[in-house]
Design an enzyme around this catalytic site. Structure first.
Site, PDB file in Angstrom:
ATOM      1  N   HIS A   1      25.408  28.660 -31.227  1.00 38.10           N
ATOM      2  CA  HIS A   1      26.818  29.004 -31.374  1.00 38.10           C
ATOM      3  C   HIS A   1      27.604  27.728 -31.671  1.00 38.10           C
ATOM      4  CE1 HIS A   1      30.468  31.268 -30.875  1.00 38.10           C
ATOM      5  NE2 HIS A   1      30.930  30.303 -30.090  1.00 38.10           N
TER       6      HIS A   1
ATOM      7  N   SER B   1      26.181  24.757 -29.326  1.00 37.10           N
ATOM      8  CA  SER B   1      25.370  25.037 -28.139  1.00 37.10           C
ATOM      9  C   SER B   1      24.241  25.977 -28.509  1.00 37.10           C
ATOM     10  CB  SER B   1      26.218  25.766 -27.067  1.00 37.10           C
ATOM     11  OG  SER B   1      27.440  25.113 -26.837  1.00 37.10           O
TER      12      SER B   1
ATOM     13  N   ASN C   1      20.121  31.747 -28.964  1.00 33.93           N
ATOM     14  CA  ASN C   1      21.115  31.794 -30.038  1.00 33.93           C
ATOM     15  C   ASN C   1      21.769  30.428 -30.189  1.00 33.93           C
ATOM     16  OD1 ASN C   1      22.998  32.975 -31.932  1.00 33.93           O
ATOM     17  ND2 ASN C   1      24.532  32.982 -30.296  1.00 33.93           N
TER      18      ASN C   1
ATOM     19  N   ASP D   1      27.825  35.304 -26.279  1.00 35.88           N
ATOM     20  CA  ASP D   1      27.910  33.843 -26.122  1.00 35.88           C
ATOM     21  C   ASP D   1      28.129  33.409 -24.668  1.00 35.88           C
ATOM     22  OD1 ASP D   1      27.682  33.659 -28.945  1.00 35.88           O
ATOM     23  OD2 ASP D   1      29.835  33.879 -29.184  1.00 35.88           O
TER      24      ASP D   1
HETATM   25  C1  GRF Z   1      25.918  28.387 -38.235  1.00 38.01           C
HETATM   26  O1  GRF Z   1      27.032  27.566 -38.207  1.00 38.01           O
HETATM   27  C2  GRF Z   1      25.778  29.117 -36.942  1.00 38.01           C
HETATM   28  O2  GRF Z   1      26.118  28.380 -35.829  1.00 38.01           O
HETATM   29  C3  GRF Z   1      26.779  30.219 -37.175  1.00 38.01           C
HETATM   30  O3  GRF Z   1      26.544  30.632 -38.498  1.00 38.01           O
HETATM   31  C4  GRF Z   1      26.112  29.523 -39.247  1.00 38.01           C
HETATM   32  C5  GRF Z   1      24.824  29.883 -39.909  1.00 38.01           C
HETATM   33  O4  GRF Z   1      24.417  28.986 -40.879  1.00 38.01           O
HETATM   34  N1  GRF Z   1      26.711  31.242 -36.169  1.00 38.01           N
HETATM   35  P1  GRF Z   1      22.957  29.035 -41.474  1.00 38.01           P
HETATM   36  O5  GRF Z   1      22.692  30.456 -41.959  1.00 38.01           O
HETATM   37  O6  GRF Z   1      21.992  28.639 -40.408  1.00 38.01           O
HETATM   38  O7  GRF Z   1      22.959  28.081 -42.626  1.00 38.01           O
END
Ligand code: GRF
Length: 196
Positions: free
Chosen positions: A112, A139, A110, A148
């Site tokens: 985050h 991360s 994932n 997370d």
């Molecule tokens: C990213 O900032 C990710 O870290 C967060 O949601 C956002 C997703 O953006 N959890 P995308 O759909 O990849 O453009």
């Protein structure tokens, strides 16, 4: 050597998914994206994936109500059909149950938007600003049952500027996500290949 069959889970725009797809398009990449899945049928990223010729599917979580596991069983069926070996969550906005996480332990990563272990959960940029932190970042980690909480694979950090707002900080971190995720995915693949 055969490539690792990769699924990417999204819920919206899918810009991290695109960064991963771009990186996987390089000839020496250890992973082959075979399936893009979303819990939202209207996720923009599904169209992007389909336009790139990648199998894209949605399982709407809403009809499942509170039965998260039933939703995940439906997702899991798609993964099994596509012989998926590794899942990258990229802006996937559903918390996964222990049932799913256990099934995919060691094959589920994932991204985050914080320097974990700082700020698990939501509103990470606002929290970093409110705390007066000097730096922030993102991360990529292995997914475990705690949200997370899993082992960090790699991070990217940036300084917080005096004029930063939640929006400017989010945008600068997102830029970092797009280089971090492909890099961390390669590491995850290397780890997976070593294990097998
Ligand atoms: C990213 O900032 C990710 O870290 C967060 O949601 C956002 C997703 O953006 N959890 P995308 O759909 O990849 O453009």
């Amino acid at each position: 050597m055969s490539q690792i069959r990769l699924a990417i889970f999204i819920s919206g725009r899918g810009s991290n998914m695109e960064a991963i797809l771009d990186s996987c398009a390089k000839s020496d990449h250890p992973a082959e994206p075979v399936l893009i899945m979303s819990n939202r049928p209207d996720a923009e990223g599904l169209n992007t994936a389909a336009a790139r010729g990648i199998n894209a599917a949605a399982v709407d979580h809403k009809p499942f109500g509170k039965d998260r596991e039933a939703f995940e069983r439906a997702m899991h069926a798609h993964l099994t059909t596509a012989n998926v070996e590794l899942i990258a969550l990229a802006g996937f906005m559903r918390i996964l149950t222990p049932w799913f996480v256990e099934k995919w332990t060691g094959r589920l990563i994932n991204i985050h938007p914080s320097l974990l272990p700082k700020y698990p959960g939501l509103k990470t940029h606002a929290r970093a600003l409110a705390a007066g932190d000097a730096e922030h970042g993102c991360s990529v980690h292995w997914v475990t049952e705690g949200v997370d909480q899993g082992a960090v694979i790699d991070q990217a950090r940036i300084p917080i500027l005096p004029e930063d707002t939640e929006e400017t900080l989010r945008a600068r971190v997102l830029e970092q996500e797009h280089t971090l995720y492909p890099r961390a995915l390669r590491r995850a693949c290397d780890e997976l290949l070593l294990r097998n």
